[in-house]
Design a protein around this motif. Structure first.
Motif, PDB file in Angstrom:
ATOM      1  N   MET A   1      36.311 -19.551 -19.735  1.00 50.18           N
ATOM      2  CA  MET A   1      35.983 -18.116 -18.651  1.00 50.18           C
ATOM      3  C   MET A   1      35.142 -17.472 -19.967  1.00 50.18           C
ATOM      4  O   MET A   1      35.626 -17.708 -21.615  1.00 50.18           O
ATOM      5  CB  MET A   1      37.318 -17.725 -18.727  1.00 50.18           C
ATOM      6  CG  MET A   1      37.146 -16.255 -18.474  1.00 50.18           C
ATOM      7  SD  MET A   1      38.062 -15.047 -17.514  1.00 50.18           S
ATOM      8  CE  MET A   1      38.916 -15.736 -16.542  1.00 50.18           C
ATOM      9  N   PRO A   2      34.342 -17.104 -19.279  1.00 54.06           N
ATOM     10  CA  PRO A   2      33.673 -16.167 -21.213  1.00 54.06           C
ATOM     11  C   PRO A   2      34.833 -15.407 -21.822  1.00 54.06           C
ATOM     12  O   PRO A   2      35.691 -15.096 -20.481  1.00 54.06           O
ATOM     13  CB  PRO A   2      31.879 -15.878 -19.781  1.00 54.06           C
ATOM     14  CG  PRO A   2      32.293 -16.512 -18.952  1.00 54.06           C
ATOM     15  CD  PRO A   2      33.391 -17.298 -18.891  1.00 54.06           C
ATOM     16  N   THR A   3      34.161 -14.505 -21.944  1.00 53.96           N
ATOM     17  CA  THR A   3      35.083 -13.219 -23.203  1.00 53.96           C
ATOM     18  C   THR A   3      34.067 -12.267 -22.646  1.00 53.96           C
ATOM     19  O   THR A   3      32.643 -11.882 -22.392  1.00 53.96           O
ATOM     20  CB  THR A   3      35.133 -13.851 -24.240  1.00 53.96           C
ATOM     21  OG1 THR A   3      35.520 -14.838 -25.039  1.00 53.96           O
ATOM     22  CG2 THR A   3      35.764 -12.379 -25.581  1.00 53.96           C
ATOM     23  N   LEU A   4      35.000 -10.902 -22.305  1.00 54.55           N
ATOM     24  CA  LEU A   4      34.539 -10.093 -23.048  1.00 54.55           C
ATOM     25  C   LEU A   4      34.726  -9.131 -23.578  1.00 54.55           C
ATOM     26  O   LEU A   4      35.830  -8.748 -23.813  1.00 54.55           O
ATOM     27  CB  LEU A   4      35.019  -9.043 -21.244  1.00 54.55           C
ATOM     28  CG  LEU A   4      34.710  -7.193 -20.324  1.00 54.55           C
ATOM     29  CD1 LEU A   4      32.949  -7.711 -20.318  1.00 54.55           C
ATOM     30  CD2 LEU A   4      35.326  -7.297 -19.640  1.00 54.55           C
ATOM     31  N   VAL A   5      33.408  -8.240 -24.667  1.00 51.60           N
ATOM     32  CA  VAL A   5      33.799  -8.091 -25.493  1.00 51.60           C
ATOM     33  C   VAL A   5      33.702  -6.358 -24.986  1.00 51.60           C
ATOM     34  O   VAL A   5      32.501  -5.936 -24.355  1.00 51.60           O
ATOM     35  CB  VAL A   5      32.707  -7.753 -26.705  1.00 51.60           C
ATOM     36  CG1 VAL A   5      32.914  -7.085 -27.787  1.00 51.60           C
ATOM     37  CG2 VAL A   5      33.239  -9.408 -26.620  1.00 51.60           C
ATOM     38  N   LEU A   6      34.065  -4.861 -25.362  1.00 48.25           N
ATOM     39  CA  LEU A   6      33.896  -4.541 -24.922  1.00 48.25           C
ATOM     40  C   LEU A   6      33.417  -2.787 -25.916  1.00 48.25           C
ATOM     41  O   LEU A   6      34.804  -3.649 -26.936  1.00 48.25           O
ATOM     42  CB  LEU A   6      35.423  -3.199 -24.098  1.00 48.25           C
ATOM     43  CG  LEU A   6      35.084  -4.274 -22.512  1.00 48.25           C
ATOM     44  CD1 LEU A   6      36.785  -3.431 -21.597  1.00 48.25           C
ATOM     45  CD2 LEU A   6      34.203  -4.471 -22.035  1.00 48.25           C
ATOM     46  N   TRP A   7      33.141  -2.283 -25.825  1.00 44.42           N
ATOM     47  CA  TRP A   7      33.062  -1.551 -27.416  1.00 44.42           C
ATOM     48  C   TRP A   7      32.884  -0.232 -26.756  1.00 44.42           C
ATOM     49  O   TRP A   7      31.674   0.587 -26.305  1.00 44.42           O
ATOM     50  CB  TRP A   7      31.604  -2.489 -28.307  1.00 44.42           C
ATOM     51  CG  TRP A   7      31.330  -1.783 -29.003  1.00 44.42           C
ATOM     52  CD1 TRP A   7      31.374  -1.103 -29.768  1.00 44.42           C
ATOM     53  CD2 TRP A   7      32.353  -2.344 -30.803  1.00 44.42           C
ATOM     54  NE1 TRP A   7      31.449  -0.486 -31.329  1.00 44.42           N
ATOM     55  CE2 TRP A   7      31.784  -2.310 -31.898  1.00 44.42           C
ATOM     56  CE3 TRP A   7      32.716  -4.420 -30.108  1.00 44.42           C
ATOM     57  CZ2 TRP A   7      32.196  -2.611 -32.787  1.00 44.42           C
ATOM     58  CZ3 TRP A   7      32.632  -4.499 -31.313  1.00 44.42           C
ATOM     59  CH2 TRP A   7      32.788  -4.126 -32.578  1.00 44.42           C
ATOM     60  N   GLY A   8      33.435   1.018 -28.019  1.00 46.64           N
ATOM     61  CA  GLY A   8      33.027   2.238 -27.135  1.00 46.64           C
ATOM     62  C   GLY A   8      32.013   2.833 -28.636  1.00 46.64           C
ATOM     63  O   GLY A   8      31.919   1.970 -29.096  1.00 46.64           O
TER      64      GLY A   8
END
Length: 70
Positions: A1-8
């Motif tokens: 599964m791909p990775t989700l990277v969330l960034w403020g």
């Protein structure tokens, strides 16, 4: 599964270059958030997570045991 990277977008602790360390990652910036977007912008953060998980389910990926998509 791909990775989700969330960034403020105002994160002063890390840099977006960190996301490059993850192969096959989807990178999303959360506006008006710093290092803790899940606290600073919870609706936007969890909407991105929900959308990511839903897209993975539609592709046929299996979620970890106990995970649900609203």
């Amino acid at each position: 599964m791909p990775t989700l990277v969330l960034w403020g977008e105002s994160d002063q602790i890390g840099t977006p270059a960190y996301a490059a360390a993850f192969l096959d990652a989807q990178f999303q910036i959360i506006e008006r958030a710093g290092h803790l977007p899940q606290i600073e912008q919870p609706s936007a953060t969890f909407a991105l997570i929900d959308n990511f998980l839903e897209s993975q389910v539609q592709r046929g990926a299996e979620l970890p045991s106990g995970s649900t998509v609203r």
